[in-house]
Motif scaffolding. Structure first.
Motif, PDB file in Angstrom:
ATOM      1  N   ASN A   1      13.703 -32.011 -16.833  1.00  0.00           N
ATOM      2  CA  ASN A   1      14.054 -31.444 -18.043  1.00  0.00           C
ATOM      3  C   ASN A   1      12.692 -30.841 -18.698  1.00  0.00           C
ATOM      4  N   PHE A   2      12.374 -29.853 -18.531  1.00  0.00           N
ATOM      5  CA  PHE A   2      11.161 -28.923 -18.940  1.00  0.00           C
ATOM      6  C   PHE A   2      11.570 -28.260 -20.224  1.00  0.00           C
ATOM      7  N   THR A   3      12.452 -28.992 -21.091  1.00  0.00           N
ATOM      8  CA  THR A   3      12.721 -28.237 -22.736  1.00  0.00           C
ATOM      9  C   THR A   3      11.326 -28.639 -23.335  1.00  0.00           C
ATOM     10  N   GLY A   4      10.937 -27.767 -23.816  1.00  0.00           N
ATOM     11  CA  GLY A   4       9.417 -28.030 -24.341  1.00  0.00           C
ATOM     12  C   GLY A   4       8.332 -27.984 -23.671  1.00  0.00           C
TER      13      GLY A   4
ATOM     14  N   LEU B   1       7.505 -36.359 -22.195  1.00  0.00           N
ATOM     15  CA  LEU B   1       8.155 -37.200 -23.120  1.00  0.00           C
ATOM     16  C   LEU B   1       9.229 -37.575 -22.816  1.00  0.00           C
ATOM     17  N   TYR B   2      10.212 -36.744 -22.308  1.00  0.00           N
ATOM     18  CA  TYR B   2      11.556 -36.977 -21.860  1.00  0.00           C
ATOM     19  C   TYR B   2      11.458 -38.051 -20.810  1.00  0.00           C
ATOM     20  N   THR B   3      10.588 -38.004 -19.704  1.00  0.00           N
ATOM     21  CA  THR B   3      10.334 -38.982 -18.873  1.00  0.00           C
ATOM     22  C   THR B   3       9.990 -40.344 -19.146  1.00  0.00           C
ATOM     23  N   ILE B   4       9.134 -40.345 -20.193  1.00  0.00           N
ATOM     24  CA  ILE B   4       8.835 -41.657 -20.938  1.00  0.00           C
ATOM     25  C   ILE B   4       9.904 -42.262 -21.358  1.00  0.00           C
ATOM     26  N   THR B   5      10.858 -41.610 -22.048  1.00  0.00           N
ATOM     27  CA  THR B   5      12.123 -42.010 -22.767  1.00  0.00           C
ATOM     28  C   THR B   5      13.063 -42.577 -21.527  1.00  0.00           C
ATOM     29  N   ILE B   6      13.141 -41.942 -20.456  1.00  0.00           N
ATOM     30  CA  ILE B   6      13.946 -42.299 -19.284  1.00  0.00           C
ATOM     31  C   ILE B   6      13.280 -43.672 -18.996  1.00  0.00           C
ATOM     32  N   ILE B   7      11.998 -43.697 -18.750  1.00  0.00           N
ATOM     33  CA  ILE B   7      11.394 -44.942 -17.985  1.00  0.00           C
ATOM     34  C   ILE B   7      11.581 -46.062 -18.963  1.00  0.00           C
ATOM     35  N   GLU B   8      11.675 -45.934 -20.500  1.00  0.00           N
ATOM     36  CA  GLU B   8      12.038 -46.892 -21.296  1.00  0.00           C
ATOM     37  C   GLU B   8      13.210 -47.310 -21.240  1.00  0.00           C
TER      38      GLU B   8
ATOM     39  N   MET C   1      27.079 -36.076 -28.953  1.00  0.00           N
ATOM     40  CA  MET C   1      27.650 -35.927 -30.243  1.00  0.00           C
ATOM     41  C   MET C   1      26.720 -35.663 -31.539  1.00  0.00           C
ATOM     42  N   PHE C   2      25.417 -36.230 -31.500  1.00  0.00           N
ATOM     43  CA  PHE C   2      24.452 -36.162 -32.483  1.00  0.00           C
ATOM     44  C   PHE C   2      23.474 -35.428 -32.200  1.00  0.00           C
ATOM     45  N   LEU C   3      23.158 -34.999 -31.124  1.00  0.00           N
ATOM     46  CA  LEU C   3      21.794 -34.253 -30.602  1.00  0.00           C
ATOM     47  C   LEU C   3      22.036 -32.788 -29.958  1.00  0.00           C
ATOM     48  N   TRP C   4      23.453 -32.737 -29.957  1.00  0.00           N
ATOM     49  CA  TRP C   4      23.639 -31.153 -29.284  1.00  0.00           C
ATOM     50  C   TRP C   4      22.515 -30.010 -29.814  1.00  0.00           C
ATOM     51  N   ASP C   5      22.091 -29.514 -28.998  1.00  0.00           N
ATOM     52  CA  ASP C   5      21.278 -28.053 -29.203  1.00  0.00           C
ATOM     53  C   ASP C   5      20.151 -28.701 -30.081  1.00  0.00           C
ATOM     54  N   ARG C   6      19.672 -29.756 -30.165  1.00  0.00           N
ATOM     55  CA  ARG C   6      18.330 -30.171 -30.872  1.00  0.00           C
ATOM     56  C   ARG C   6      17.351 -30.912 -29.963  1.00  0.00           C
ATOM     57  N   PHE C   7      17.333 -30.416 -28.785  1.00  0.00           N
ATOM     58  CA  PHE C   7      16.448 -30.954 -27.642  1.00  0.00           C
ATOM     59  C   PHE C   7      15.223 -30.321 -27.804  1.00  0.00           C
ATOM     60  N   THR C   8      14.238 -30.795 -28.803  1.00  0.00           N
ATOM     61  CA  THR C   8      13.071 -30.026 -28.876  1.00  0.00           C
ATOM     62  C   THR C   8      11.796 -31.266 -28.655  1.00  0.00           C
ATOM     63  N   LEU C   9      10.740 -30.834 -28.723  1.00  0.00           N
ATOM     64  CA  LEU C   9       9.663 -31.599 -28.502  1.00  0.00           C
ATOM     65  C   LEU C   9       9.777 -33.021 -29.551  1.00  0.00           C
ATOM     66  N   GLN C  10      10.102 -32.524 -30.935  1.00  0.00           N
ATOM     67  CA  GLN C  10      10.213 -33.695 -31.921  1.00  0.00           C
ATOM     68  C   GLN C  10      11.216 -34.758 -31.327  1.00  0.00           C
ATOM     69  N   LEU C  11      12.383 -34.175 -30.586  1.00  0.00           N
ATOM     70  CA  LEU C  11      13.353 -35.380 -30.309  1.00  0.00           C
ATOM     71  C   LEU C  11      12.595 -36.152 -29.375  1.00  0.00           C
ATOM     72  N   PHE C  12      12.171 -35.389 -28.294  1.00  0.00           N
ATOM     73  CA  PHE C  12      11.556 -36.529 -27.197  1.00  0.00           C
ATOM     74  C   PHE C  12      10.379 -37.346 -27.784  1.00  0.00           C
ATOM     75  N   ALA C  13       9.617 -36.824 -28.694  1.00  0.00           N
ATOM     76  CA  ALA C  13       8.891 -37.910 -29.243  1.00  0.00           C
ATOM     77  C   ALA C  13       9.500 -38.920 -30.055  1.00  0.00           C
TER      78      ALA C  13
END
Length: 186
Positions: A93-96, A103-110, A142-154
């Motif tokens: 996932n290279f969005t951003g 950031l995405y990978t950190i979330t997945i690790i968590e 449902m809640f994050l559709w089309d909101r995949f941004t650096l802000q979301l990943f952070a």
């Protein structure tokens, strides 16, 4: 269904759903607009079936095969971090850009840490892992559709990270973080 399984099922649904909903509210606070997940009935049915099949297939690999094999050599915590890194890279996932990928990978690790803890608490229940994974994906749609941004990943990395800190405090003296006989602690 006995009460113990029901308790873990509720946890497998509530934790990822709560994290996604909290992340969504925080995004809204920062004025990242909500975009509804829209489609006809066939669109929803096909997406739900695809998510369910994908989640089940991934969980067979991540927690049905890889995690138990890693836990033969490493602590459950270390094993879950390894699974999380591979899982994050798997999605590419290279969005951003590169920072978004990290950031995405950190979330997945968590999330992998939390799921591995639940997996071990439930004697390797893959159905619960699939429910968790599916709940994460479905609530994200449902809640994050089309909101995949650096802000979301952070935000997600902070939300899931807080839960990991609670887990660490609650389980710091458990075998989840300590090596057992014959394992190597990394």
């Amino acid at each position: 269904m006995d009460r113990t399984v029901m308790k873990w099922l509720i946890l497998a649904i509530a934790v990822p759903a709560m994290c996604i909903i909290v992340s969504s509210f925080i995004l809204s606070y920062y004025e990242v607009g909500f975009v509804s997940w829209e489609g006809d009935a066939l669109f929803y049915i096909l997406n739900i079936v695809a998510m369910l099949i994908g989640c089940a297939a991934e969980e067979i690999g991540w927690r049905g095969f890889l995690l138990p094999n890693l836990q033969k050599k490493y602590t459950p915590f270390t094993s879950s971090v390894i699974v999380g890194i591979l899982w994050g890279v798997w999605h590419l996932n290279f969005t951003g850009g590169l920072f978004g990928f990290v950031l995405y990978t950190i979330t997945i690790i968590e999330m992998s840490i939390l799921m591995s803890w639940l997996y071990n608490k439930t004697a390797g229940n893959l159905v619960l892992m699939t429910v968790w994974h599916f709940t994460f994906n479905a609530t994200s749609h449902m809640f994050l559709w089309d909101r995949f941004t650096l802000q979301l990943f952070a935000i997600e990395s902070i939300v899931f990270g807080i839960l990991c800190l609670f887990l660490f405090v609650a389980e710091r003296n458990s075998s989840f973080f300590k090596s057992s006989a014959g394992s190597i602690q990394v």
